[in-house]
Design an enzyme around this catalytic site. Structure first.
Site, PDB file in Angstrom:
ATOM      1  N   HIS A 145      99.397  -8.228  15.355  1.00  0.00           N
ATOM      2  CA  HIS A 145      98.115  -8.348  13.967  1.00  0.00           C
ATOM      3  C   HIS A 145      98.291  -8.435  12.899  1.00  0.00           C
ATOM      4  O   HIS A 145      99.126  -9.174  11.768  1.00  0.00           O
ATOM      5  CB  HIS A 145      98.787  -6.605  13.492  1.00  0.00           C
ATOM      6  CG  HIS A 145      99.247  -6.080  12.688  1.00  0.00           C
ATOM      7  ND1 HIS A 145     100.678  -5.590  13.853  1.00  0.00           N
ATOM      8  CD2 HIS A 145      99.577  -5.587  11.729  1.00  0.00           C
ATOM      9  CE1 HIS A 145     101.946  -4.782  13.129  1.00  0.00           C
ATOM     10  NE2 HIS A 145     101.307  -4.943  11.358  1.00  0.00           N
ATOM     11  N   HIS A 168      99.047  -7.595   4.763  1.00  0.00           N
ATOM     12  CA  HIS A 168     100.191  -8.367   5.752  1.00  0.00           C
ATOM     13  C   HIS A 168      99.776  -8.667   6.818  1.00  0.00           C
ATOM     14  O   HIS A 168      98.393  -8.483   7.930  1.00  0.00           O
ATOM     15  CB  HIS A 168     101.478  -7.468   5.735  1.00  0.00           C
ATOM     16  CG  HIS A 168     101.239  -6.202   6.587  1.00  0.00           C
ATOM     17  ND1 HIS A 168     101.360  -5.158   6.075  1.00  0.00           N
ATOM     18  CD2 HIS A 168     101.852  -6.730   7.954  1.00  0.00           C
ATOM     19  CE1 HIS A 168     101.313  -4.678   7.288  1.00  0.00           C
ATOM     20  NE2 HIS A 168     101.165  -5.155   8.000  1.00  0.00           N
ATOM     21  N   GLU A 196     105.278 -10.028   8.012  1.00  0.00           N
ATOM     22  CA  GLU A 196     105.740  -9.319   8.692  1.00  0.00           C
ATOM     23  C   GLU A 196     106.523  -9.253  10.188  1.00  0.00           C
ATOM     24  O   GLU A 196     106.011 -10.082  10.798  1.00  0.00           O
ATOM     25  CB  GLU A 196     105.430  -7.734   8.860  1.00  0.00           C
ATOM     26  CG  GLU A 196     106.023  -6.480  10.043  1.00  0.00           C
ATOM     27  CD  GLU A 196     105.003  -5.124  10.200  1.00  0.00           C
ATOM     28  OE1 GLU A 196     103.469  -5.590  10.083  1.00  0.00           O
ATOM     29  OE2 GLU A 196     105.573  -4.750  10.732  1.00  0.00           O
TER      30      GLU A 196
END
Ligand code: CO
Length: 134
Positions: free
Chosen positions: A7, A79, A130
């Site tokens: 994502h 992020h 991430e």
């Protein structure tokens, strides 16, 4: 090591306005807001055919998103999340390469109940990364 893009997270000052932009202007499928108090965020997922966008809004005191929005008042990309097969292997590889892992360096359970690591933007082209165990 990294696999699929899981994502892209975008911090937004107004969650419903952001959902409307994705739903009405861009014609995407958006979820209902999901409160994650232990992560200090409310999220709305935008489902795309090949990945998802997470709209993030601060929740409660000391939310990590609040600070970001203070310096980016109209919102912005927060992020990007890549999948890895094994988070412990990824953590070891970061340590070995000298890349900084945020926090104490060990994987934590992330917003999707999967182990994650966050990597320092200064070591990754100015982007908070991430890593999530798929
Ligand atoms: Co994320």
């Amino acid at each position: 090591m990294i696999g699929k893009l899981n994502h892209v997270a975008i911090a937004v000052p107004d969650l419903q306005a952001a959902a409307a932009i994705y739903r009405d202007t861009l014609g995407a499928c958006v979820s209902e807001p999901l409160e994650l108090p232990e992560h200090g965020v409310v999220t709305i997922f935008v489902e795309l055919p090949n990945t998802k966008i997470e709209l993030l809004h601060p929740m409660g005191e000391g939310s990590p998103i609040a600070k970001f929005l203070a310096s980016n008042p109209i919102g912005g990309m927060h992020h990007i999340c890549y999948e890895v097969a094994d988070i412990e292997v990824a953590a070891a590889k970061m340590q070995e390469s000298g890349a900084r892992v945020l926090g104490d360096g060990s994987p934590k359970i992330g917003a999707h109940n999967k182990p994650v690591l966050f990597l320092h933007p200064k070591d990754f082209c100015g982007t908070l990364v991430e890593l999530e165990q798929a």
